[in-house]
Write an enzyme that holds these catalytic residues in place. Sequence first.
Site, PDB file in Angstrom:
ATOM      1  N   GLY A   1      92.009 -28.441 -29.004  1.00  0.00           N
ATOM      2  CA  GLY A   1      92.168 -27.017 -29.344  1.00  0.00           C
ATOM      3  C   GLY A   1      92.042 -26.052 -28.194  1.00  0.00           C
TER       4      GLY A   1
ATOM      5  N   ASP B   1      90.926 -31.200 -15.157  1.00  0.00           N
ATOM      6  CA  ASP B   1      91.931 -30.202 -14.778  1.00  0.00           C
ATOM      7  C   ASP B   1      92.387 -29.340 -15.965  1.00  0.00           C
ATOM      8  OD1 ASP B   1      93.026 -32.563 -15.754  1.00  0.00           O
ATOM      9  OD2 ASP B   1      94.920 -32.322 -14.692  1.00  0.00           O
TER      10      ASP B   1
ATOM     11  N   THR C   1      85.834 -36.489 -14.652  1.00  0.00           N
ATOM     12  CA  THR C   1      86.840 -37.168 -15.466  1.00  0.00           C
ATOM     13  C   THR C   1      86.949 -38.628 -15.061  1.00  0.00           C
ATOM     14  OG1 THR C   1      89.202 -37.418 -15.982  1.00  0.00           O
ATOM     15  CG2 THR C   1      88.708 -36.297 -13.930  1.00  0.00           C
TER      16      THR C   1
ATOM     17  N   ASP D   1      89.569 -40.145 -15.349  1.00  0.00           N
ATOM     18  CA  ASP D   1      90.953 -40.273 -14.850  1.00  0.00           C
ATOM     19  C   ASP D   1      91.033 -40.007 -13.335  1.00  0.00           C
ATOM     20  OD1 ASP D   1      91.398 -40.514 -17.567  1.00  0.00           O
ATOM     21  OD2 ASP D   1      92.097 -38.454 -17.801  1.00  0.00           O
TER      22      ASP D   1
ATOM     23  N   MET E   1      92.390 -46.748 -20.126  1.00  0.00           N
ATOM     24  CA  MET E   1      92.645 -45.301 -20.153  1.00  0.00           C
ATOM     25  C   MET E   1      92.983 -44.775 -18.751  1.00  0.00           C
ATOM     26  SD  MET E   1      89.814 -43.605 -22.613  1.00  0.00           S
ATOM     27  CE  MET E   1      89.779 -43.910 -24.379  1.00  0.00           C
ATOM     28  N   GLY E   2      93.244 -43.477 -18.687  1.00  0.00           N
ATOM     29  CA  GLY E   2      93.576 -42.843 -17.403  1.00  0.00           C
ATOM     30  C   GLY E   2      94.552 -41.697 -17.565  1.00  0.00           C
TER      31      GLY E   2
ATOM     32  N   GLU F   1      97.331 -46.848 -19.642  1.00  0.00           N
ATOM     33  CA  GLU F   1      97.864 -46.472 -20.962  1.00  0.00           C
ATOM     34  C   GLU F   1      99.181 -45.696 -20.937  1.00  0.00           C
ATOM     35  OE1 GLU F   1      95.008 -43.933 -22.920  1.00  0.00           O
ATOM     36  OE2 GLU F   1      94.895 -42.573 -21.230  1.00  0.00           O
TER      37      GLU F   1
HETATM   38  O1  F6P Z   1      90.786 -37.762 -20.061  1.00  0.00           O
HETATM   39  C1  F6P Z   1      89.920 -38.765 -20.450  1.00  0.00           C
HETATM   40  C2  F6P Z   1      90.568 -39.665 -21.483  1.00  0.00           C
HETATM   41  O2  F6P Z   1      89.649 -40.691 -21.810  1.00  0.00           O
HETATM   42  C3  F6P Z   1      91.912 -40.252 -21.046  1.00  0.00           C
HETATM   43  O3  F6P Z   1      91.789 -41.304 -20.145  1.00  0.00           O
HETATM   44  C4  F6P Z   1      92.497 -40.634 -22.377  1.00  0.00           C
HETATM   45  O4  F6P Z   1      93.900 -40.627 -22.355  1.00  0.00           O
HETATM   46  C5  F6P Z   1      91.985 -39.544 -23.299  1.00  0.00           C
HETATM   47  O5  F6P Z   1      90.869 -38.956 -22.665  1.00  0.00           O
HETATM   48  C6  F6P Z   1      91.610 -40.058 -24.651  1.00  0.00           C
HETATM   49  O6  F6P Z   1      91.116 -38.999 -25.397  1.00  0.00           O
HETATM   50  P1  F6P Z   1      90.616 -39.183 -26.908  1.00  0.00           P
HETATM   51  O7  F6P Z   1      89.360 -39.950 -26.845  1.00  0.00           O
HETATM   52  O8  F6P Z   1      90.424 -37.830 -27.400  1.00  0.00           O
HETATM   53  O9  F6P Z   1      91.695 -39.917 -27.619  1.00  0.00           O
END
Ligand code: F6P
Length: 357
Positions: free
Chosen positions: A76, A113, A136, A138, A180-181, A233
Site C-alpha cells: 500500500g 529503495d 534489504t 535483495d 528471493m531477491g 525468483e
Molecule cells: O524485498 C524483499 C523480498 O523478500 C523480495 O526478495 C521478495 O520478492 C519480496 O520481498 C516478497 O515479499 P512478500 O513476502 O510480501 O511476498
Amino acid sequence: MKIGILTSGGDCAGLNAAIGAVTVNAALKGYQVLGLRGGTRGLMGTEPNFEVLQPAHFTSDVMRSPSTFLGTTNRGNPFAYPMDDGTVVDRSDEIIGNIKKLGIETLIGIGGDGSLDILNQLTRKGGINLMWMPKTIDNDVCETEVAIGFYSAVATAFRFLNDLHATAQTHDMIMVTEIMGRDAGHLALHSGVAAHVDIILIPEIEYAFENLVKKYEQVRASGRSYMQVLVSEAVKTPDGEAVTVAHNTGSVRYGGIGQHLKRKLQEALKVEVRVQSPGHTLRGCSPTAGDIILAQQFGVKVIDLISQKKFGRMAAMQYGSIVDVPVEKVAGRSRPVTASDAMVHTARGLNISLGDQ
Ligand code: F6P
C-alpha cells in the site's frame, strides 16, 4: 529534539540492532526517539501507533533478535492507498499530520529503495527532515555496497544449500533451489558462490536452456551424478515469460520459476529433479554478527549526522567505510547486478555456470 523511527518494506535480520543503536546513541546526545509501529500504516487514521523508545530496552538479546519489533508493511503506497471498499485514496496528509502531531522534526526510515522513494516524497511534502538506513535482503539499494539484512540472508541461504548437498549426492538428484531477491540477483549470486553450486541463474543475465543441459553433461563427465541449481525468483522461463503467483490479498509476486525449470530439466535429462525454497527464512533468520555490526554502525552514523544538522542523508558502506550520501541520489533508483560485478567474475572463475555460456 524528537526523532521518529520506522521500519518499512519487508522485514529482515538486523533491524532491531539498528533501532537500538539509534535509541542508545540518541539518548547519549539528549534526543528522544519515538518508535513508529507498523511503518506508514501505523501513521494512518486519527491515532498514530507509537511508543517512546528507552535505551534500557535494548539489551543484547533484543539487539540480536530477528525481524523488527516495531512491525513494518510492504503493502500500500500511501499516495495511492487501496481501501477495503475498492477505492484508491491519497492518505499522505494523514501520515504527515500524525508525524507533526507527535512533534517529530526528523524521521529515520530503515528500508529499501521502494520505501525510500515513498518516504522521500512524504517528508518533502510535509517539510520533515528525512534520514535513511538501507536494509534489504535483495541488496539492491544504490550508493551502498551492502544493506542491513543481506549477509544474514546470504548465510541462511548458504546453510540451506549446504544442507541439500548430501542428499543430492547420495540420491543422484538435481536439486533446484528458488531464492528471493526480487529483480536483483545479488542474493543468489553470493549464496550460490558461497555454497559452490553448479548453476546460478539471475534476472540480469539471460540464459539459454541448452546451457543448463550442457553443464549437466560436463558434471557427469567429471564423474558426478548430482547437480545443484540456484535460481533467483525473477528469472524468466526459457521462452522469456515471468513466473508469478497471485496472493489472496491481490498482490502478485514472483514465484514458480523453480518448478518450471524442474519440469524442463526432468523432461530433457530423464533424471530426478527436486525443487526447494528457503522462502521467508531468509528474512526471518537471526542476524549474523556482521549484520548487527553494520546496523549499529549505520545507527550511530545517522545520529552523528543529525547532531551535525546534516539532514536528507543515507548511511552507506563504500569501499568498506561508513559514509553518508544524499537520499535524493538514491530514491527512485535500484542497483541490479552488472556484467562487471566482481561476483560475476568470481562465479565464472569458479566454473559456476550463469546459464549464458
Ligand atoms: O524485498 C524483499 C523480498 O523478500 C523480495 O526478495 C521478495 O520478492 C519480496 O520481498 C516478497 O515479499 P512478500 O513476502 O510480501 O511476498
